[in-house]
Design an enzyme around this catalytic site. Structure first.
Site, PDB file in Angstrom:
ATOM      1  N   HIS A   1      -3.204   3.598 -17.255  1.00  0.00           N
ATOM      2  CA  HIS A   1      -4.653   3.764 -17.116  1.00  0.00           C
ATOM      3  C   HIS A   1      -5.259   2.802 -18.121  1.00  0.00           C
ATOM      4  O   HIS A   1      -4.807   2.747 -19.276  1.00  0.00           O
ATOM      5  CB  HIS A   1      -5.081   5.208 -17.444  1.00  0.00           C
TER       6      HIS A   1
ATOM      7  N   CYS B   1      -8.684   2.348 -11.866  1.00  0.00           N
ATOM      8  CA  CYS B   1      -9.154   1.977 -13.198  1.00  0.00           C
ATOM      9  C   CYS B   1      -8.721   0.559 -13.566  1.00  0.00           C
ATOM     10  O   CYS B   1      -9.473  -0.178 -14.211  1.00  0.00           O
ATOM     11  CB  CYS B   1      -8.644   2.973 -14.246  1.00  0.00           C
TER      12      CYS B   1
END
Length: 171
Positions: free
Chosen positions: A41, A111
Site C-alpha cells: 500500500h 492506491c
C-alpha cells in the site's frame, strides 16, 4: 517564465506499507510458487500531509497517521515546484474524475496507481516498479487467477484518515 528559487521546492515522499506485515514474504513461495516481498500500500507525502486512494476515494492524514502506523519504508521521489494550492486543485479534480471511490479496483486501479500518477504529476518520476508490477505478478500464478473473483471484490481503505473533499474543506 522564470524558474522558482530553490527554497520553494517541496520534498515528495512515497510511504510504502506491507499490508501483510511480513506474511507475503513467508507464504508466497508456498501459495504462489514465487517470492513476494510484501503486499504494498502506498501514499504520497507532501506539504506535511499523507495522501492515498482506497475504497472511500482519496483520503489524507498526518504522515503515518492511519492505523497502519509508520511506513515500512520511505522512498524519496524528489522535489516539486507545484504549489500547495495547485496540488489541492489537482487532487480535487482527480477525486471527481479518475479516482472516485467507485473506480477503486484492487488489481487495476488502486492506491499504487494513484501514488504513481501523483508522483509523475509532481516530479515527473514513477514509483518503483516492484510496487506497480505486484498485481500482474500475483495474477500470473494459478493461485492468483483462482482467487481473482474474491480479490476483485476487496476494497482497501486504511482506517484513520479523512476522505479528501477538495480544497479548503469544500466538497
Amino acid at each position: 517564465m522564470d524558474s522558482l528559487p530553490q527554497h520553494n521546492l517541496q520534498p515528495v515522499k512515497l510511504y510504502v506499507y506491507d499490508l501483510s506485515k511480513g506474511l507475503a514474504r513467508r507464504l508466497s513461495p508456498i501459495m504462489l510458487g514465487k517470492q513476494l516481498e510484501g503486499i504494498w500500500h502506498t501514499s504520497v507525502v507532501l506539504y506535511e500531509e499523507e495522501f492515498y486512494f482506497g475504497g472511500a476515494g482519496i483520503s489524507s492524514c498526518p504522515p503515518g497517521g492511519t492505523l497502519l502506523g509508520p511506513p515500512d519504508s520511505v522512498v524519496d521521489l524528489g522535489s516539486t515546484e507545484v504549489t500547495e494550492d495547485i496540488f489541492m486543485d489537482y487532487l480535487t479534480s482527480l477525486g471527481e474524475s479518475s479516482f472516485r471511490a467507485e473506480s477503486y479496483n484492487l488489481f487495476e486501479h488502486n492506491c499504487n496507481t494513484f501514488s504513481n500518477e501523483v508522483a509523475q504529476f509532481l516530479t515527473g518520476r514513477k514509483i518503483p516498479s516492484y510496487i506497480t508490477d505486484l498485481p500482474s505478478e500475483v495474477l500470473s500464478t494459478p493461485f492468483g487467477q483462482a482467487l481473482r473473483p474474491i480479490l476483485d471484490s476487496i476494497q482497501i481503505q486504511p482506517p484513520g484518515g479523512n476522505t479528501f473533499s477538495g480544497h479548503n474543506g469544500q466538497s
